[in-house]
Design an enzyme around this catalytic site. Structure first.
Site, PDB file in Angstrom:
ATOM      1  CG  HIS A 290      -4.875  22.991 -16.388  1.00 28.50           C
ATOM      2  ND1 HIS A 290      -4.998  24.288 -15.523  1.00 28.50           N
ATOM      3  CD2 HIS A 290      -5.011  21.938 -15.823  1.00 28.50           C
ATOM      4  CE1 HIS A 290      -5.169  23.486 -14.234  1.00 28.50           C
ATOM      5  NE2 HIS A 290      -4.979  22.281 -14.477  1.00 28.50           N
TER       6      HIS A 290
ATOM      7  CG  HIS B 149      -6.318  18.989 -14.534  1.00 30.02           C
ATOM      8  ND1 HIS B 149      -4.941  19.175 -14.027  1.00 30.02           N
ATOM      9  CD2 HIS B 149      -6.285  17.724 -15.381  1.00 30.02           C
ATOM     10  CE1 HIS B 149      -4.352  18.101 -14.519  1.00 30.02           C
ATOM     11  NE2 HIS B 149      -4.971  17.326 -15.439  1.00 30.02           N
TER      12      HIS B 149
ATOM     13  CG  ASP C 132      -8.778  21.261 -10.059  1.00 29.00           C
ATOM     14  OD1 ASP C 132      -8.263  20.427 -11.289  1.00 29.00           O
ATOM     15  OD2 ASP C 132      -7.957  21.841  -9.441  1.00 29.00           O
ATOM     16  CG  HIS C 133      -8.256  24.209 -12.813  1.00 30.75           C
ATOM     17  ND1 HIS C 133      -7.129  25.348 -12.411  1.00 30.75           N
ATOM     18  CD2 HIS C 133      -7.809  23.304 -12.271  1.00 30.75           C
ATOM     19  CE1 HIS C 133      -6.477  24.803 -11.583  1.00 30.75           C
ATOM     20  NE2 HIS C 133      -6.683  23.630 -11.318  1.00 30.75           N
TER      21      HIS C 133
ATOM     22  CG  HIS D  42      -0.441  20.795 -14.254  1.00 32.40           C
ATOM     23  ND1 HIS D  42      -0.465  19.947 -12.990  1.00 32.40           N
ATOM     24  CD2 HIS D  42      -1.683  20.976 -14.234  1.00 32.40           C
ATOM     25  CE1 HIS D  42      -1.478  19.778 -12.475  1.00 32.40           C
ATOM     26  NE2 HIS D  42      -2.581  20.451 -13.215  1.00 32.40           N
TER      27      HIS D  42
ATOM     28  CG  ASP E 100      -3.529  23.512 -11.178  1.00 32.21           C
ATOM     29  OD1 ASP E 100      -3.665  24.657 -10.633  1.00 32.21           O
ATOM     30  OD2 ASP E 100      -4.084  22.448 -11.125  1.00 32.21           O
TER      31      ASP E 100
ATOM     32  CG  HIS F 201      -4.742  24.071  -6.624  1.00 34.06           C
ATOM     33  ND1 HIS F 201      -5.525  23.439  -6.016  1.00 34.06           N
ATOM     34  CD2 HIS F 201      -4.534  23.838  -7.801  1.00 34.06           C
ATOM     35  CE1 HIS F 201      -6.291  22.775  -7.128  1.00 34.06           C
ATOM     36  NE2 HIS F 201      -5.526  23.148  -8.187  1.00 34.06           N
TER      37      HIS F 201
HETATM   38 FE    FE Z   1      -6.024  22.053 -10.174  1.00 28.42          FE
HETATM   39 ZN    ZN Z   2      -4.620  20.953 -12.844  1.00 27.43          ZN
END
Ligand code: FE
Ligand code: ZN
Length: 257
Positions: free
Chosen positions: A55, A57, A59-60, A114, A131, A169
């Site tokens: 996805h 985001h 942080d990915h 999400h 996530d 995570h």
């Molecule tokens: Fe994340």
């Molecule tokens: Zn995420």
């Protein structure tokens, strides 16, 4: 033989590495940053063959572009979402991802909730679920409805029980605190929490878990079997399973251990 390793990244992310030591290649899932990947590749003398993204985001995906500079031959797979700028192939529901090096094959599941374009990759007895599903928890619903998120979790829960669950995570112990308040008598939850605590004290990841573990202990996969109304809900426990899931997720959003 493929080996599966979670690489800790950023504050509490895992970048997953699936490596074929013999062939000297690896694929990487959700590289939120570059350094942990470069370090793991060079420490194990591996060449990067593919990057799978779940996805959009940061942080990915934050390390994907820089990794491509380091490994220009690597192929990037991503959901159809223009918030993800780098991809060689866009994939959606039912698509197959066939990687040559390392040799690995995955089916794509669309799991919105999400985010609206979140996907999961299932294959090699693994699910990379980003996530959407966490151990003992699930992702926040930033872009989806409770009905969508529950249906996505239902699909993941229906995968073979021994599927290794590779989440984005390390949230297991924080999730456990909430899960205990929902289902204090669940023995599987007690066992999983003790195991997770021991792993964290030893500085090790609590992941992957398995679909069987999550079905037994994760309250968000147990809306149909929870014995009674959890005391911490803001709204009444409904007979409708979507409303039950929504109430649980809303309680988790405001929960402080
Ligand atoms: Fe994340
Ligand atoms: Zn995420």
């Amino acid at each position: 033989m493929l080996s599966l390793t979670p690489l800790p990244a950023l504050a509490d992310n895992y970048i997953w590495m699936l490596a074929d030591a013999q062939g000297g290649t690896a694929l990487i899932v959700d590289p939120g940053e570059v350094e942990p990947v470069i370090d793991a590749l060079s420490a194990n003398d591996l060449r990067l063959g593919a990057i799978l993204l779940t996805h959009h985001h940061p942080d990915h995906i934050g390390g994907a572009a820089a990794l491509l500079e380091h490994a220009p031959d690597a192929r990037v797979y991503a959901p159809v979402d223009d918030r993800i700028p780098v991809a060689h192939r866009r994939v959606g529901e039912g698509d197959r991802v066939e990687i040559d090096s390392p040799r690995a094959s995955f089916e794509v599941l669309e799991v919105p909730g999400h985010t609206r374009t979140h996907i999961a990759y299932h294959g090699e007895n693994i699910v990379f679920c980003g996530d959407t599903l966490f151990s003992l928890g699930c992702g926040r619903m930033f872009e989806g409805t409770p009905a969508q998120m529950l249906s996505s979790l239902d699909r993941l829960a229906a995968l073979p029980e021994n599927t290794r669950v590779c989440c984005g995570h390390e949230y297991t112990l924080a999730n456990a605190a909430f899960a205990h308040r929902v289902e204090p008598e669940n023995e599987a939850l007690h066992a999983r929490t003790a195991q997770a605590r021991a792993l964290r004290e030893a500085g090790r990841p609590t992941l992957p878990s398995s679909i069987a573990d999550e079905r037994a202990a994760n309250p968000f996969l147990r809306v149909d079997v929870l014995p009674e109304e959890p005391p911490l809900l803001q709204t009444a426990w409904a007979s409708d399973r979507v409303a039950r899931f929504a109430a649980l997720r809303a309680a988790k959003d405001v929960f402080r251990a």
